[in-house]
Structure formats: C-alpha cells, structure tokens
Write an enzyme that holds these catalytic residues in place. Structure first.
Site, PDB file in Angstrom:
ATOM      1  N   ARG A 181       5.462  -7.871  -0.717  1.00  0.00           N
ATOM      2  CA  ARG A 181       5.430  -6.726  -1.756  1.00  0.00           C
ATOM      3  C   ARG A 181       6.170  -5.506  -1.135  1.00  0.00           C
ATOM      4  O   ARG A 181       5.993  -5.049  -0.198  1.00  0.00           O
ATOM      5  CB  ARG A 181       3.897  -6.378  -1.895  1.00  0.00           C
ATOM      6  CG  ARG A 181       3.060  -7.438  -2.938  1.00  0.00           C
ATOM      7  CD  ARG A 181       1.703  -7.035  -2.869  1.00  0.00           C
ATOM      8  NE  ARG A 181       0.976  -7.199  -1.606  1.00  0.00           N
ATOM      9  CZ  ARG A 181      -0.100  -6.706  -1.439  1.00  0.00           C
ATOM     10  NH1 ARG A 181      -0.786  -6.335  -2.436  1.00  0.00           N
ATOM     11  NH2 ARG A 181      -0.933  -6.645  -0.177  1.00  0.00           N
ATOM     12  N   CYS A 239       0.843  -1.154   0.048  1.00  0.00           N
ATOM     13  CA  CYS A 239      -0.244  -0.065  -0.096  1.00  0.00           C
ATOM     14  C   CYS A 239       0.988   1.464   0.094  1.00  0.00           C
ATOM     15  O   CYS A 239       0.860   1.957  -1.109  1.00  0.00           O
ATOM     16  CB  CYS A 239      -0.986   0.035   1.294  1.00  0.00           C
ATOM     17  SG  CYS A 239      -2.235  -1.233   0.938  1.00  0.00           S
TER      18      CYS A 239
END
Ligand code: UDX
Length: 466
Positions: free
Chosen positions: A363, A293
């Site tokens: 990620r 994010c």
C-alpha cells in the site's frame, strides 16, 4: 487524564490456563472478539489468545476466516504463523463470519477494520468501521464494551457511541471506548505483546476496568497506561503518526539542501542523532515513507483539521506529504541521470516492492511508485522482492517480476535499491557486477556501503549525497 503504571511482580506473559483473570482472583477473564482480521486484527486476536484469553476473530471475508482457522496467516508477518498455530492448539482461538455468534460470545469487542483513504479525497473512508459497529450492535443483548482500535478522525467515537446504543437491543448498557494501536508491520507481534504504552479512551470507570481486564498480562509488565477521554485517545494515534512522518520528511528536506550544496545527508543525520533531544530513530533519509498508515493518516488528519476550522495548525503536514512525494520523483531523476538523460529502452532492476522490509504490504509503496514511473518513462523494469512479489504482480501486472536479485539484474543498465531488505544489503557488488551490463546503482535507502560498491567498479548514487 491520569497516567498510571501498574506495578505488579508477575511479569509472566505465558498463556494463562486458569479461568480467572490475571491479577484479579475470582474475576473471570473477559471473552474477546476481534472484528476485522487484517494486519492489526489478526495479530491482536492471535496474541490475545496466546496471552490466555478466549478469542473469537470475526471478518466478512470467508476466505480469510477459512485460512486463519486452518492455521495460515494470509499476509507476511515474522513470528505470527508460529503464534497462530500455538493459539489454535490451545483451543482458545476461533474464527467466524457470524456477527450473531460474536455478539453472544464477547464481553469486550475490538473493532480492528481498516480506514483507508477515500477515493478522490484526503478523508478517511469510515464505511468499514460503521458497518462493523452496526452489524455487531444488532447482536448485543447484554452489558458489553465495544473498543475501537482503528485509526479514525477525531469525533468518530462520539458518533459511534450514539450509533451502537441506538442499534443494540441492550441500548445504553453497551459502552464504547477507544484504544489506539501503534503496531508496526514487521514487528507486529512484539509491539502487541510488549507495547510502549496502552492508551484507554473511556467514558466510565466500568469501561476502564473492562479494558484493564482485557490487557491484564500486558499491564502486569509495567506497561504505562494512559487513561483519557475518547477524543484524546483518537487524536493520540494521528498525532503520533504525524510526528513520525514529519521527522522522516524533515531529514529528507535536509537531503534536498544537501543535494543543492554538495553536503552529505547521512553525515548530517548521524550528527543530529547523537543529540538525545532529537534522537536517531525515524531520522533515516532516503526514499521516504509509505504503507497503509503514515501517508493516509497525515492526509486524513489535515482534512479533519480543516473541517474543524483549524487546518492552519497542521498545514505543515501538507508540506510533509509534498517532501515525501518529491523523494520518489528525485529517485527517478537519479536513475535517468545515470543512463544519460533518456530512460526509453533502459533496462532497470528494481530491488524491492514492499513499502518497507519484513513486510509484503505494497500500500502506497514508494518502491512500486518509482518502478512504475520508470516504466512509464520508457524503461523496462524488472522488480524483485522477497515477500511482496505476488501482491505487486496482482496490483501492477504491467511490470516484470524476477525470482531473485541476481537473475533480475542480469543485463541491467541500472540497479536501483528501493526497499532495504537484508538480502539486498548483503549483495556482493563483485558478483552482481559480473551479471549487469553497466555497473550503475542508485541506493534509494542508504543501505549500501558506497566505498565498497565504488571499489567494485560501480557508479554509485544516493539521495542527498555528493
Ligand atoms: C507506522 C507506525 O510506526 C505505527 O506506530 C503505526 O501503528 C502504523 O504506522 P508502519 O506503517 O508499519 O507503522 O511502518 P513504519 O515502520 O513506521 O515505517 C513507515 C515508513 O517510513 C516506511 O515506508 C519506512 O521505510 C519509512 N521510514 C521509516 C523512513 O523512510 N525513514 C525512517 O527513518 C523510518
């Protein structure tokens, strides 16, 4: 914009087995679909079923649907497997790959697919959102609400409204709303059941009423509800993540100043944290932020602002990103300094792969970035992580993976702590000192007690500390 806090006496969050909506006698509970069953969607679907709603989870990945339907959560999230079992047992939660079934079933449809960074650009890749909305729209034959939860560039909801109303057989009877999601990995269940706030971007009183019905048990717990327009709702999410990223990079910028002066950033951060106006949360210096994010959201926000001709307003976000990346490079430098300037042939143990503890998400993980850079500089790196090893191995097979910290550290020239898992914080420096070749440690997360490690004979280095 109206800020309304529902004041109800019923604070129960237990499953509601009745057929009527909580707090609205006689009103049937809306049936929910959740399109996209990743970290966000799976958590939302499971929690909503536990709260008493009939929920259909939808994904294009048959393997994911099969696993969820048989009670297995395809990622690491504390508390979620137990809730999945509870939701499946209740009979209120099912999963499918069939959008026609979703269209027929749902009164309110939540879009929870990913918006990753585009390859070769800072922009968000909206192909999954567009395809989920288009697929669903073709099967909407009655008045329904489609609710976007994914993080998107401002203006997307307006474009999607046009798309959904053009493709849906029900046409303009289908409305779109935006309900950004603020859940943190590792705390996803709690953040979903007890959010700080709910944000409803709506275009009609009907859409607001549908959203209130879809969150009735959460609203009943005095959760603040901010009702606003679509664009503001889209912006809230990127503004929140930008603020959090800025706060982290601010303290990490102070760490750079500390490094140049011999000051100590941990003392500085502590002193700042006692000022209520500043606060200590997201003021933890170290290796910086990663994950699915914060990094991509600040880049997509910069990109969108530049498209809108107001790039200057958020130009500082480019610097926030640059500071964050420099922390990774500086961590590599500390390891290099500890081995005497040349990494080739050095045996390095990397404690951590996940972007943060209590997650298996790799990620944009700072830990793996550092591990790979060390390896590319000639070091032989063994990575250990309590949850993310399999994901890391799949993405970076060139690294070596250890089963546990002690085994991985055996024979190490340097140990570098990259993700602050509790089991790493609790390592006994004497026990680890007995298995390494050289007692040298870089604490990339300020997670260890320097006095204790130094007393056990370790050379201890940390970002922003003398
Ligand atoms: C974030 C937002 O917090 C959440 O509201 C949003 O919905 C999604 O993005 P998440 O990515 O799960 O959630 O992680 P978060 O807990 O916010 O941490 C982000 C990164 O910042 C991690 O890599 C963490 O290690 C780092 N971090 C956090 C710091 O370096 N210092 C801090 O003080 C806090």
């Amino acid at each position: 914009m109206t800020l309304a806090t529902a004041k109800r006496t019923d604070t129960s969050l237990g499953p509601d087995d009745s057929t009527t909506g909580p707090g609205t006698p006689g009103t049937p509970l809306p049936r929910l679909t959740v399109i996209g069953t990743g970290y966000l969607g799976a958590t939302h679907a499971i929690c909503m079923a536990v709260l008493g709603y009939e929920v259909l989870g939808v994904d294009v990945d048959p393997d994911k649907i099969e696993r969820l339907g048989s009670g297995s959560v395809p990622f690491f999230e504390p508390g979620l497997p137990e809730l999945l079992a509870k939701a499946l047992d209740s009979g209120r939660l099912r999963f499918t790959t069939d959008f026609a079934e979703a269209g027929a079933f749902g009164d309110v449809h939540f879009i929870c697919v990913g918006t990753p960074q585009q390859q070769g650009s800072d922009a968000a890749d909206l192909r999954y959102v567009d395809s989920a909305v288009s697929e669903l729209a073709r099967h909407l034959y009655r008045r329904t609400l489609v609710v976007g939860k994914s993080t998107v560039p401002v203006g997307t909801a307006t474009r999607l409204t046009e798309l959904v109303q053009r493709l849906a057989p029900a046409g303009t009877d289908v409305e779109l709303a935006w309900n950004p999601e603020f859940l943190r990995e590792g705390y996803a269940v709690d953040d979903t059941l007890h959010p700080d706030r709910l944000v409803f971007g709506t275009e009609s009183a009907w859409a607001e009423e549908r959203l209130r019905a879809a969150f009735a048990p959460v609203i009943a717990r005095d959760t603040p509800v901010v009702v606003t327009d679509l664009k503001t709702a889209e912006l809230v999410k990127v503004a929140a993540n930008s603020f959090l990223a800025t706060k982290i990079s601010y303290i990490n910028a102070m760490a750079e100043i500390c490094e140049a002066t011999g000051a100590d950033v941990t003392g500085l951060a502590e002193a700042l944290s006692y000022d209520d106006r500043i606060g200590g949360r997201f003021l933890k210096p170290g290796l910086g932020f990663g994950g699915g994010c914060l990094p991509k959201d600040i880049r997509a926000f910069s990109h969108r602002a530049e498209e809108l001709g107001v790039g200057q307003a958020v130009a500082f976000l480019r610097e926030v990103d640059a500071i964050n990346k420099r922390r990774r490079a500086r961590t590599v430098d500390l390891v290099r300094e500890l081995v005497g300037g040349d990494l080739s042939g050095a045996r390095v143990t990397a404690l951590g792969a996940a972007f943060k503890p209590n997650s298996d998400d790799i990620r944009d993980a700072p830990a793996l970035d550092v591990a790979r850079t060390l390896q590319q500089a000639g070091a032989s790196v063994t990575v250990v992580d309590p949850a993310a090893t399999e994901n890391a191995r799949r993405a970076f097979p060139e690294l070596t993976y250890g089963p546990d910290a002690m085994t991985a550290a055996t024979g190490a020239d340097v140990v570098v702590l990259l993700t602050e898992w509790t089991q790493f914080r609790e390592i006994d420096p004497h026990a680890m000192g007995a298995v390494v070749t050289h007692r040298r440690i870089v604490d990339g997360r300020h997670a260890l007690d320097p006095a204790q490690w130094r007393a056990a004979g370790w050379e201890y280095r940390a970002l922003g500390r003398p």
